[in-house]
Design an enzyme around this catalytic site. Sequence first.
Site, PDB file in Angstrom:
ATOM      1  CG  HIS A   8      -2.282  -0.473   0.881  1.00  0.00           C
ATOM      2  ND1 HIS A   8      -3.014  -1.292   1.677  1.00  0.00           N
ATOM      3  CD2 HIS A   8      -3.033  -0.245  -0.210  1.00  0.00           C
ATOM      4  CE1 HIS A   8      -4.170  -1.556   1.097  1.00  0.00           C
ATOM      5  NE2 HIS A   8      -4.198  -0.932  -0.047  1.00  0.00           N
TER       6      HIS A   8
ATOM      7  CB  CYS B  34      -0.064  -4.441 -20.082  1.00  0.00           C
ATOM      8  SG  CYS B  34      -0.250  -6.221 -19.924  1.00  0.00           S
TER       9      CYS B  34
END
Length: 559
Positions: A192, A489
Amino acid sequence: MESQQVEMVLTGIPAVAGIAVGPVVRPAPRVSADVRTGPIPESDRDAEAEALRAAAATVAARLRERAAAASGAAAEVLAANAAMAADPGWLAAARKRIDAGDPAPAAASAATEEFATLFTRLGGLMAERVTDLRDVCDRVVAELAGAPEPGVPTPERPSVLLAEDLAPADTAGLDPALVVGIATSLGGATSHTAIIARQLGIPCVVGVAGLDDVPVGAEVLVDGGAGSVTVGPDPREAARLVAEYRAIVVRNAAWTGPGATSDGHRVEVLANVQDGAGARAAGETAAEGIGLFRTELCFLDRDSEPTVAEQEAIYREVLDAYPDGKVVVRTLDAGSDKPLRFATHPDEANPALGVRGIRIAARDAGILDRQLDAVAAAGAGRTARPWVMAPMIATPAEAEDFAARARARNLVAGVMIEVPAAALLAEAILARVDFVSIGTNDLAQYTMAADRMSPELAALTDPWQPAVLALVARTAAAGRAEGKPVGVCGEAAADPVLACVLTGLGVTSLSAAAPAVAAVGATLATVTQDACRRAGEAVLSTTTPEEARAVARRILFGD
Ligand code: PEP
Ligand code: MG
């Protein structure tokens, strides 16, 4: 300061590129859950449980309030944490401990550790949520003790935040004008801390060894691109690096696309998204379309498969963000670090090597067919046909089967190249599909036999590993031979320097998280196609990521 005259360079995992200098600040200490010891008398246990419930409710309300004031990923993280604080399962586990005589803080802590063990065992994304769990518990324990909320202080001048790991509730409320850099001793590139720092554009390094010994107030320089923290940097050199970085930030912000080298060689610059809001946010950037829509991330909290109509509505939101543009929808990449309760194989010794991605369709083609039906329905009436691609393809036969299902629904059919076997047979695979997109995160994991979530193995899963780049080169060459697009990607496409190298290797589109798009496009616009080609060729003769980076920088920017 005398003690800072000798520079000390600590190294970690690059998370968010950029340079920041400032004095160190650290989060406020947590209140210990052992402040009170049990057992508490039976007559007090109901009151103890009520105190815990009230403290948890207060913390949940506070987090909800902050979620409402935040936006994007920060708001989501804070809302998820608020839900954790109010979770009946967690409160029930703590209540059980209180009934056995534990005081509320100890009960909350023990219940949290129960859940943390479970999440750690699940691994991947779930394991990365353990910091969130413990953070919520710390807040509840502080509330029970009547202590101030633990977390990041508001510095008086621009500072660098150092911590073991940052709880989302800490990072989500950060002011990038005051916290100019972040470094943590724990955490991976997808923690995070890294995600929020990326969203806020704060240079960040994670997994830094030796960071815990750096004192509050010491002057440090964080280089998020290089993954280093310099303690006691030379002030003049630091000022030069910051000025250089600021100029780059201004240049990037001015980039409006479309993606091309300075001499006009076109390379599509696209965005990776996970829902409609993300797609709309990408639409605000210069991204020309969506290169990767990770559909499985829409359904992580579902117990049962969403209906075709539900899926159609979700996919339509993403397609609507680029009504005439390219949108690549990836079919469910369930399993391993992204378990879906309705699609994941329940007990596997090695989930990363197990039934994940397209392999789920081999057991249950219905899930894939219904998803493709939903994409086709969502795309009906658009001028641009939706592109779909399958994850974790390992053989040409799998690619052929997927392409047949996609084309039967008038969808542009592609697959991901993220298993080395697929890169090695890229030509045969490309002969069977309309395009491929290279997932460098998994390609690095499987090429190097190193868990992509492990901070300890981050050097092996570095996308600059020459072995990984050799497989990218092979895939791009197959694309040229077949005359079909080859995109990237994975996170590699978000690294502006590597993006130039990938272009040189023959990649035709680059898809990165929206906040990385401008830096990729703006950097590409400063180099010629020939320089990219020479850099691409040169990295293939290197043997380490460091050497590959250095040689590429030298050719591209004369560094
Ligand atoms: C990849 O593996 O590089 C990729 C883009 O897919 P994900 O990160 O979702 O596995
Ligand atoms: Mg992948």
